[in-house]
Design a protein around this motif. Structure first.
Motif, PDB file in Angstrom:
ATOM      1  N   THR A 183      38.273 120.412  22.429  1.00  0.00           N
ATOM      2  CA  THR A 183      39.289 121.223  23.101  1.00  0.00           C
ATOM      3  C   THR A 183      40.197 120.352  23.955  1.00  0.00           C
ATOM      4  OG1 THR A 183      37.803 123.127  23.166  1.00  0.00           O
ATOM      5  CG2 THR A 183      39.661 123.141  24.693  1.00  0.00           C
ATOM      6  N   PHE A 184      39.600 119.373  24.658  1.00  0.00           N
ATOM      7  CA  PHE A 184      40.391 118.459  25.482  1.00  0.00           C
ATOM      8  C   PHE A 184      41.427 117.727  24.629  1.00  0.00           C
ATOM      9  CE2 PHE A 184      41.041 114.231  27.370  1.00  0.00           C
ATOM     10  CZ  PHE A 184      41.516 114.594  28.626  1.00  0.00           C
ATOM     11  N   LEU A 194      45.612 118.253  24.432  1.00  0.00           N
ATOM     12  CA  LEU A 194      46.514 117.117  24.614  1.00  0.00           C
ATOM     13  C   LEU A 194      47.481 116.993  23.437  1.00  0.00           C
ATOM     14  CD1 LEU A 194      44.246 114.256  26.066  1.00  0.00           C
ATOM     15  CD2 LEU A 194      46.016 115.556  27.264  1.00  0.00           C
ATOM     16  N   LEU A 195      46.947 117.184  22.230  1.00  0.00           N
ATOM     17  CA  LEU A 195      47.757 117.048  21.022  1.00  0.00           C
ATOM     18  C   LEU A 195      48.567 118.301  20.703  1.00  0.00           C
ATOM     19  CD1 LEU A 195      45.105 115.261  18.757  1.00  0.00           C
ATOM     20  CD2 LEU A 195      47.083 114.222  19.864  1.00  0.00           C
ATOM     21  N   GLY A 240      51.696 123.027  17.212  1.00  0.00           N
ATOM     22  CA  GLY A 240      52.262 122.348  16.059  1.00  0.00           C
ATOM     23  C   GLY A 240      52.111 123.149  14.776  1.00  0.00           C
ATOM     24  N   ILE A 241      50.935 123.748  14.581  1.00  0.00           N
ATOM     25  CA  ILE A 241      50.710 124.562  13.387  1.00  0.00           C
ATOM     26  C   ILE A 241      51.592 125.804  13.411  1.00  0.00           C
ATOM     27  CG2 ILE A 241      49.009 125.933  12.117  1.00  0.00           C
ATOM     28  CD1 ILE A 241      46.877 123.989  13.029  1.00  0.00           C
ATOM     29  N   ASN A 242      51.728 126.409  14.596  1.00  0.00           N
ATOM     30  CA  ASN A 242      52.602 127.570  14.723  1.00  0.00           C
ATOM     31  C   ASN A 242      54.056 127.210  14.412  1.00  0.00           C
ATOM     32  OD1 ASN A 242      50.812 129.674  15.373  1.00  0.00           O
ATOM     33  ND2 ASN A 242      50.717 129.028  17.503  1.00  0.00           N
ATOM     34  N   PRO A 288      39.497 119.344  16.633  1.00  0.00           N
ATOM     35  CA  PRO A 288      38.904 118.011  16.821  1.00  0.00           C
ATOM     36  C   PRO A 288      37.406 118.061  17.119  1.00  0.00           C
ATOM     37  CG  PRO A 288      40.997 118.152  17.975  1.00  0.00           C
ATOM     38  CD  PRO A 288      40.658 119.548  17.518  1.00  0.00           C
ATOM     39  N   GLY A 289      36.907 119.233  17.513  1.00  0.00           N
ATOM     40  CA  GLY A 289      35.485 119.385  17.765  1.00  0.00           C
ATOM     41  C   GLY A 289      34.641 119.077  16.542  1.00  0.00           C
ATOM     42  N   LEU A 290      35.187 119.258  15.344  1.00  0.00           N
ATOM     43  CA  LEU A 290      34.452 118.942  14.122  1.00  0.00           C
ATOM     44  C   LEU A 290      34.201 117.435  14.014  1.00  0.00           C
ATOM     45  CD1 LEU A 290      36.371 121.288  11.645  1.00  0.00           C
ATOM     46  CD2 LEU A 290      34.059 121.632  12.536  1.00  0.00           C
TER      47      LEU A 290
END
Length: 230
Positions: free
Chosen positions: A66-67, A71-72, A77-79, A216-218
């Motif tokens: 999540t952090f 930040l990214l 971006g996807i929206n 990014p958690g993955l």
């Protein structure tokens, strides 16, 4: 060949196309009720996937993910990508639902054990049995989502084609990395993200959960697994 990914993408396009045909024939009140019910079903899918996960892995990987995601600004971006595609296609009147449909369906169809295991089986053994089962489920889900969220759901087929096609194409390299235990932990981590999607759909929350920012958690789940659990 990426046969499994092509089958899955085609099933999503077919189901989503049927859903679009139903969209104009469903009242707004019924559509909203359907969306809430679908949201609850998605919550159940997320919970069932998350149950098998290691608690500390989930906490650490999702917190770190999540952090990084914030930040990214991944969800923004996807929206923006969804809105850009919408503008190119001139899909007027779907301003809020096009991007929502694209993001929601893409995450739901890509995050999960069946996407990983099915793609590896298809790539290594030319066995599409898991992918065909997933394709049937995804087609029904795409039909229901498209009837409520519209055209953006169909574009999740391209996300599935890219994601599952990559795993299928390089299945020989992933075979030793994605052990059964790791897949369980990845599925659990993804289940939390899916739970967030379902909560956004089912409940009127002032602050929505940015599920895409958890992606990014993955990566952190894989790192945690090989450091502490492998």
């Amino acid at each position: 060949m990426i046969t499994g990914a092509l089958i899955n993408a085609a099933a999503i396009l077919l189901g989503g196309g049927i859903g679009l045909l139903l969209k104009g024939r469903i009242s707004d009140k019924f559509s909203q009720s359907l969306m809430r019910v679908l949201g609850l079903c998605v919550c159940i899918i997320g919970i069932s996937s998350a149950i098998g996960g290691d608690i500390m892995l989930l906490v650490v990987s999702l917190a770190a993910g999540t952090f990084c995601g914030e930040l990214l600004r991944i969800e923004n971006g996807i929206n923006r990508l969804g809105l850009w595609v919408q503008a190119k296609l001139k899909q007027d009147g779907e301003g809020s639902t096009f991007a929502q449909g694209f993001v929601t369906a893409s995450l739901l169809f890509c995050v999960g054990a069946m996407a990983i295991v099915g793609s590896i089986d298809s790539g290594l053994r030319d066995d599409q049995s898991i992918i065909i089962t997933k394709s049937i489920i995804d087609a029904v889900a795409a039909m229901m989502f498209a009837s409520s969220l519209g055209f953006g759901v169909l574009f999740s087929a391209f996300a599935v084609l890219l994601y599952q096609g990559s795993i299928e194409l390089f299945a020989g390299f992933f075979q030793d990395v994605f052990t059964d235990t790791l897949i369980t932990q990845l599925s659990a981590t993804g289940g939390i993200m899916i739970l967030g999607l379902g909560a956004n759909m089912a409940f009127d929350m002032q602050t929505k959960i940015k599920s895409a920012n958890l992606l990014p958690g993955l990566v952190f789940a894989v790192i945690y697994y090989y450091i502490f659990l492998a």
